[in-house]
Design a protein around this motif. Structure first.
Motif, PDB file in Angstrom:
ATOM      1  N   ARG A  35       0.837  -1.196   0.000  1.00  0.00           N
ATOM      2  CA  ARG A  35       0.000   0.000   0.000  1.00  0.00           C
ATOM      3  C   ARG A  35       0.873   1.246   0.000  1.00  0.00           C
ATOM      4  N   ASN A  38      -1.940   4.986   4.230  1.00  0.00           N
ATOM      5  CA  ASN A  38      -3.118   4.549   4.985  1.00  0.00           C
ATOM      6  C   ASN A  38      -4.099   5.693   5.216  1.00  0.00           C
ATOM      7  N   SER A 155       7.331   1.672   2.006  1.00  0.00           N
ATOM      8  CA  SER A 155       5.902   1.659   2.311  1.00  0.00           C
ATOM      9  C   SER A 155       5.539   0.469   3.191  1.00  0.00           C
ATOM     10  N   SER A 159       4.044   0.954   6.988  1.00  0.00           N
ATOM     11  CA  SER A 159       2.712   0.437   7.294  1.00  0.00           C
ATOM     12  C   SER A 159       2.630  -0.102   8.719  1.00  0.00           C
ATOM     13  N   LYS A 160       3.775  -0.345   9.333  1.00  0.00           N
ATOM     14  CA  LYS A 160       3.818  -0.846  10.710  1.00  0.00           C
ATOM     15  C   LYS A 160       3.924   0.281  11.741  1.00  0.00           C
TER      16      LYS A 160
END
Length: 206
Positions: A35, A38, A155, A159-160
Motif C-alpha cells: 500500500r 493509509n 511503504s 505500514s507498521k
C-alpha cells in the motif's frame, strides 16, 4: 565437488534453492501489493525524507538532491509545515541527515522547520526514529519521500508505524539512469530480508 550415491547434500541443496526462490517470489509479490499509504489526507504534520549516502567527500549525491529537492517542493506547496531528515553516517563518515539539512536550508527551508534523525542506519530505523520524533512533538501524520526504487519497501515498513502516512516518489531528475535491473534485484533481496528476518529482529517500540 562430487556427491556419493545416497548423499543428502543434493536434496538439501535442492530444498534450499526452492526455499530461496519461494522467498524471492514472495518478496516480489509483496512489493507489488504494498500500500502507498493509509490515509487520503492531502496535508500532513511533517514530510519525512529517507536517507541516502553522501559521497566520499561529504557532498550530496544526485539521488540525495532528488529526494531533498522533492521534499522542499512539497514543503513549498504547503503539504506540511516541517521536514524530518533521517540518516546517520551509515556508509561513510558523513551524517546523511546533516548533509540533507544543508541542502534544505540552501533551498529556503528555515532551520527551525528542519528536524534531524542522525541515528538511523537503515530504512527500518528511518521509520522508527522518525515516528518517535513525531510522537515526541505530538504530530500524527507524514508524507514519506524517497526514490522510486525504494518506495515499495519503505511503504511496507511504514505500514507498521502508528502514524497516518502516504509515500511520495522523488522524481529521478538528476538520476534518470539510476534504476537498473541490478538495483531492482537488490531491492527484492532487501525486501525478502525484511520479510523473513529484519522486521522481527528490528522491531520498533514507538
Amino acid at each position: 565437488m562430487r556427491f556419493k550415491i545416497g548423499s543428502p547434500y543434493p536434496f538439501i541443496a535442492a530444498v534450499s534453492g526452492a526455499v530461496m526462490l519461494f522467498v524471492l517470489v514472495y518478496a516480489t509479490i509483496a512489493r507489488h501489493i504494498a500500500r502507498a499509504g493509509n490515509t487520503d489526507r492531502q496535508a500532513f504534520d511533517a514530510i519525512i525524507v529517507l536517507g541516502t549516502p553522501a559521497d566520499g567527500d561529504g557532498n550530496p549525491t544526485p539521488q540525495m538532491l532528488d529526494r531533498v529537492g522533492e521534499a522542499v517542493r512539497e514543503y513549498d506547496r504547503g503539504i506540511a509545515p516541517r521536514i524530518i531528515l533521517s540518516g546517520s553516517a551509515a556508509h561513510n563518515r558523513f551524517v546523511e541527515a546533516d548533509v540533507m539539512a544543508r541542502i534544505a536550508e540552501s533551498q529556503g527551508v528555515p532551520p527551525s522547520m528542519i528536524f534531524e534523525d542522525t541515528q538511523a542506519k537503515d530504512t527500518i530505523q528511518n521509520a522508527c526514529n522518525s515516528a518517535q520524533i513525531m510522537k515526541n512533538h505530538g504530530w500524527n501524520s507524514a508524507e514519506v519521500v524517497t526514490s522510486p526504487f525504494h518506495l515499495q519497501r519503505a511503504s511496507m515498513i511504514f505500514s507498521k508505524m502508528p502514524i497516518q502516512w502516504r509515500s511520495h516518489a522523488a522524481p529521478n531528475n538528476l538520476t534518470p539512469g539510476y534504476y537498473s535491473r541490478t538495483a531492482g534485484l537488490i531491492e527484492i533481496v532487501k525486501t525478502a530480508r525484511y520479510l523473513v528476518w529484519a522486521r522481527w529482529v528490528e522491531r520498533c517500540a514507538v
